[in-house]
Structures are given as structure tokens and as C-alpha cells.
Design a protein around this motif. Structure first.
Motif, mmCIF file in Angstrom:
data_model
loop_
_atom_site.group_PDB
_atom_site.id
_atom_site.type_symbol
_atom_site.label_atom_id
_atom_site.label_comp_id
_atom_site.label_asym_id
_atom_site.label_seq_id
_atom_site.Cartn_x
_atom_site.Cartn_y
_atom_site.Cartn_z
ATOM 1 N N VAL A 52 -17.640 20.322 38.625
ATOM 2 C CA VAL A 52 -16.570 21.124 38.031
ATOM 3 C C VAL A 52 -17.067 21.789 36.750
ATOM 4 O O VAL A 52 -17.563 21.121 35.841
ATOM 5 C CB VAL A 52 -15.330 20.262 37.694
ATOM 6 N N ASP A 53 -16.917 23.106 36.711
ATOM 7 C CA ASP A 53 -17.214 23.875 35.499
ATOM 8 C C ASP A 53 -15.982 23.792 34.603
ATOM 9 O O ASP A 53 -14.888 24.190 35.004
ATOM 10 C CB ASP A 53 -17.507 25.326 35.912
ATOM 11 N N LEU A 54 -16.159 23.252 33.406
ATOM 12 C CA LEU A 54 -15.003 23.046 32.520
ATOM 13 C C LEU A 54 -14.698 24.280 31.667
ATOM 14 O O LEU A 54 -13.652 24.337 31.023
ATOM 15 C CB LEU A 54 -15.273 21.852 31.587
ATOM 16 N N THR A 55 -15.592 25.260 31.674
ATOM 17 C CA THR A 55 -15.441 26.433 30.789
ATOM 18 C C THR A 55 -14.072 27.099 30.878
ATOM 19 O O THR A 55 -13.493 27.427 29.851
ATOM 20 C CB THR A 55 -16.552 27.467 31.096
ATOM 21 N N PRO A 56 -13.525 27.320 32.089
ATOM 22 C CA PRO A 56 -12.243 28.050 32.135
ATOM 23 C C PRO A 56 -11.023 27.217 31.738
ATOM 24 O O PRO A 56 -9.918 27.763 31.668
ATOM 25 C CB PRO A 56 -12.119 28.473 33.606
ATOM 26 N N ILE A 57 -11.198 25.920 31.507
ATOM 27 C CA ILE A 57 -10.027 25.079 31.222
ATOM 28 C C ILE A 57 -9.712 25.145 29.724
ATOM 29 O O ILE A 57 -10.464 24.618 28.900
ATOM 30 C CB ILE A 57 -10.254 23.615 31.660
ATOM 31 N N ALA A 58 -8.615 25.788 29.394
ATOM 32 C CA ALA A 58 -8.244 25.981 27.985
ATOM 33 C C ALA A 58 -7.769 24.665 27.374
ATOM 34 O O ALA A 58 -7.298 23.772 28.091
ATOM 35 C CB ALA A 58 -7.133 27.015 27.891
ATOM 36 N N GLU A 59 -7.893 24.558 26.068
ATOM 37 C CA GLU A 59 -7.382 23.371 25.367
ATOM 38 C C GLU A 59 -5.885 23.241 25.659
ATOM 39 O O GLU A 59 -5.155 24.233 25.616
ATOM 40 C CB GLU A 59 -7.629 23.532 23.873
ATOM 41 N N GLY A 60 -5.458 22.044 25.977
ATOM 42 C CA GLY A 60 -4.053 21.821 26.292
ATOM 43 C C GLY A 60 -3.725 21.999 27.767
ATOM 44 O O GLY A 60 -2.607 21.769 28.187
ATOM 45 N N GLN A 61 -4.733 22.377 28.566
ATOM 46 C CA GLN A 61 -4.491 22.627 29.986
ATOM 47 C C GLN A 61 -4.958 21.440 30.838
ATOM 48 O O GLN A 61 -5.929 20.771 30.483
ATOM 49 C CB GLN A 61 -5.266 23.888 30.392
ATOM 50 N N ILE A 62 -4.241 21.216 31.925
ATOM 51 C CA ILE A 62 -4.654 20.182 32.890
ATOM 52 C C ILE A 62 -4.886 20.881 34.225
ATOM 53 O O ILE A 62 -4.034 21.657 34.660
ATOM 54 C CB ILE A 62 -3.553 19.116 33.086
ATOM 55 N N ILE A 63 -6.018 20.626 34.845
ATOM 56 C CA ILE A 63 -6.207 21.168 36.193
ATOM 57 C C ILE A 63 -6.369 20.008 37.171
ATOM 58 O O ILE A 63 -6.638 18.870 36.777
ATOM 59 C CB ILE A 63 -7.423 22.126 36.300
ATOM 60 N N LEU A 125 3.308 14.446 37.698
ATOM 61 C CA LEU A 125 3.344 15.800 37.146
ATOM 62 C C LEU A 125 2.805 15.784 35.719
ATOM 63 O O LEU A 125 3.192 14.941 34.906
ATOM 64 C CB LEU A 125 4.789 16.321 37.130
ATOM 65 N N GLY A 126 1.921 16.743 35.409
ATOM 66 C CA GLY A 126 1.282 16.801 34.099
ATOM 67 C C GLY A 126 2.183 17.381 33.020
ATOM 68 O O GLY A 126 3.080 18.176 33.306
ATOM 69 N N HIS A 127 1.913 16.975 31.770
ATOM 70 C CA HIS A 127 2.690 17.444 30.616
ATOM 71 C C HIS A 127 4.161 17.148 30.771
ATOM 72 O O HIS A 127 5.014 17.945 30.394
ATOM 73 C CB HIS A 127 2.493 18.953 30.375
ATOM 74 N N GLU A 128 4.466 16.037 31.400
ATOM 75 C CA GLU A 128 5.863 15.640 31.594
ATOM 76 C C GLU A 128 6.014 14.211 31.092
ATOM 77 O O GLU A 128 5.040 13.484 30.963
ATOM 78 C CB GLU A 128 6.236 15.681 33.091
ATOM 79 N N GLY A 129 7.255 13.846 30.828
ATOM 80 C CA GLY A 129 7.517 12.484 30.378
ATOM 81 C C GLY A 129 7.421 12.374 28.877
ATOM 82 O O GLY A 129 6.809 13.206 28.213
ATOM 83 N N GLU A 130 8.020 11.306 28.346
ATOM 84 C CA GLU A 130 8.150 11.225 26.888
ATOM 85 C C GLU A 130 6.856 10.948 26.132
ATOM 86 O O GLU A 130 6.837 11.034 24.908
ATOM 87 C CB GLU A 130 9.203 10.168 26.551
ATOM 88 N N TYR A 131 5.765 10.628 26.826
ATOM 89 C CA TYR A 131 4.492 10.400 26.126
ATOM 90 C C TYR A 131 3.536 11.582 26.274
ATOM 91 O O TYR A 131 2.360 11.496 25.926
ATOM 92 C CB TYR A 131 3.853 9.094 26.603
ATOM 93 N N GLY A 132 4.058 12.681 26.797
ATOM 94 C CA GLY A 132 3.275 13.915 26.867
ATOM 95 C C GLY A 132 2.120 13.891 27.866
ATOM 96 O O GLY A 132 1.273 14.778 27.848
ATOM 97 N N GLY A 133 2.069 12.860 28.701
ATOM 98 C CA GLY A 133 0.977 12.771 29.674
ATOM 99 C C GLY A 133 1.442 13.217 31.052
ATOM 100 O O GLY A 133 1.500 14.404 31.355
ATOM 101 N N TRP A 134 1.826 12.214 31.866
ATOM 102 C CA TRP A 134 2.283 12.508 33.226
ATOM 103 C C TRP A 134 3.572 11.742 33.507
ATOM 104 O O TRP A 134 3.820 10.680 32.920
ATOM 105 C CB TRP A 134 1.222 12.092 34.254
#
Ligand code: FES
Length: 174
Positions: A52-63, A125-134
Motif C-alpha cells: 500500500v502506497d500511503l502517499t495519497p492518504i491525507a492526515e485524518g483520513q482512514i482507508i 465504521l470509521g470516525h464514529e463513536g464517542e472515542y473518535g475511532g470506530w
């Protein structure tokens, strides 16, 4: 009386376009088993690791990528997300594990976890839930920014796949 000619695609055109692209996706999906059955050695090799090339993954993004048929989440964590993960008291965790044991040293911004809920196997699901994870909507398990279980019926943290950095901005999973 003049007649207006419109070049706007009609609703029927849209339906046709949508159906055509679904068809194309379907064809791609069935192609894989045929190719893999023609060449089992190559398919085993392809399944065993994923680059996996990580270059296109912006900070704050989950792929999500696929590795050995499983979803793997790659989270490019922000400083805030890293701090939140590091500052948790282990005594508060159902499956105690420091964040440092879940990431590579010096690469704390990258979290790589298997995207399968440890309760009954749904994909959270990413960026969901009260701890900001999944958040797993199946039965309400909540994971933090380190993929550790914090609430709900799941007994364990999201599992870590074997992986290594092959360069500063690329990993090989498996
Ligand atoms: S499968 Fe995720 S909470 Fe049950």
C-alpha cells in the motif's frame, strides 16, 4: 410553434448509465476467481501480501484495503488522535494494550488494523463513536483511535495484521 430540443440526459439515460457501471463492477468481481484458478501459485502469492502506497492518504483520513480477503483499515492519525490514544490509562481498557504496542515506533501517525469487529465479525465504521475511532453498528461496540475496544460487547481490540514499512510512505501487509 417552435419545439425545444434538450440535450439533458433523461432519467432513463441515468438508469442505463448506472446499470452499465454496476455491470462492469460485477464483471471485474467475477474475473478474479477465474484468473486465480488458472494460476494458483500467483494467486496465493498475491493473496499473501498487499503493498500500500500511503502517499495519497491525507492526515485524518482512514482507508480500507483488502488483505487475504479481509478489510484492513489504515488510519493516518492526527496529532490529537495520537495524543488521545497515548493518554488513556490502561486500567480503563477492557483489553489493556498501550498505543505504542499497536503502532511502529517513529510512525505513530499510522495505525493499521484488521477491520473486523471482535464481537461477531461486522465491519465497523470509521470516525464514529464517542472515542473518535470506530463504531460497530451491529451491536454497538465502540473502538478508540488506537482501535482498542472501549465499550460494547466486543471482547478484544481490533487485531493487528503483520506489516512492515518498505519505505517512508509505503507498507507491505502480510
Ligand atoms: S459484531 Fe460488532 S458489536 Fe457485534
Amino acid at each position: 410553434m417552435s419545439k425545444t430540443v434538450t440535450t439533458e440526459p433523461t432519467r432513463r439515460d441515468f438508469l442505463y448509465i448506472a446499470t452499465a457501471s454496476v455491470g462492469a463492477v460485477g464483471a471485474a468481481a467475477v474475473a478474479w476467481p477465474i484468473i486465480s484458478s488458472m494460476n494458483p501459485d500467483a494467486s496465493v502469492l498475491a493473496m499473501s501480501s498487499t503493498e500500500v502506497d500511503l502517499t495519497p492518504i491525507a492526515e485524518g483520513q482512514i482507508i480500507t484495503v483488502k488483505w487475504q480477503g479481509k478489510p484492513v483499515f489504515i488510519s493516518h492519525r492526527t496529532k490529537k488522535e495520537i495524543q488521545e490514544a497515548e493518554n488513556v490509562k490502561l486500567s480503563e481498557l477492557p483489553d489493556p494494550q498501550p498505543d505504542s504496542a499497536r503502532v511502529k515506533k517513529g510512525k505513530e501517525e499510522w495505525l493499521v488494523v484488521i477491520g473486523i469487529c471482535t464481537h461477531l465479525g461486522c465491519v465497523p465504521l470509521g470516525h464514529e463513536g464517542e472515542y473518535g475511532g470506530w463504531f460497530c453498528p451491529c451491536h454497538g461496540s465502540v473502538y478508540d483511535t488506537s482501535g482498542r475496544i472501549r465499550k460494547g460487547p466486543a471482547p478484544l481490540n481490533l487485531a493487528l495484521p503483520p506489516y512492515e514499512f518498505t519505505s517512508d510512505k509505503a507498507i507491505k501487509i502480510g
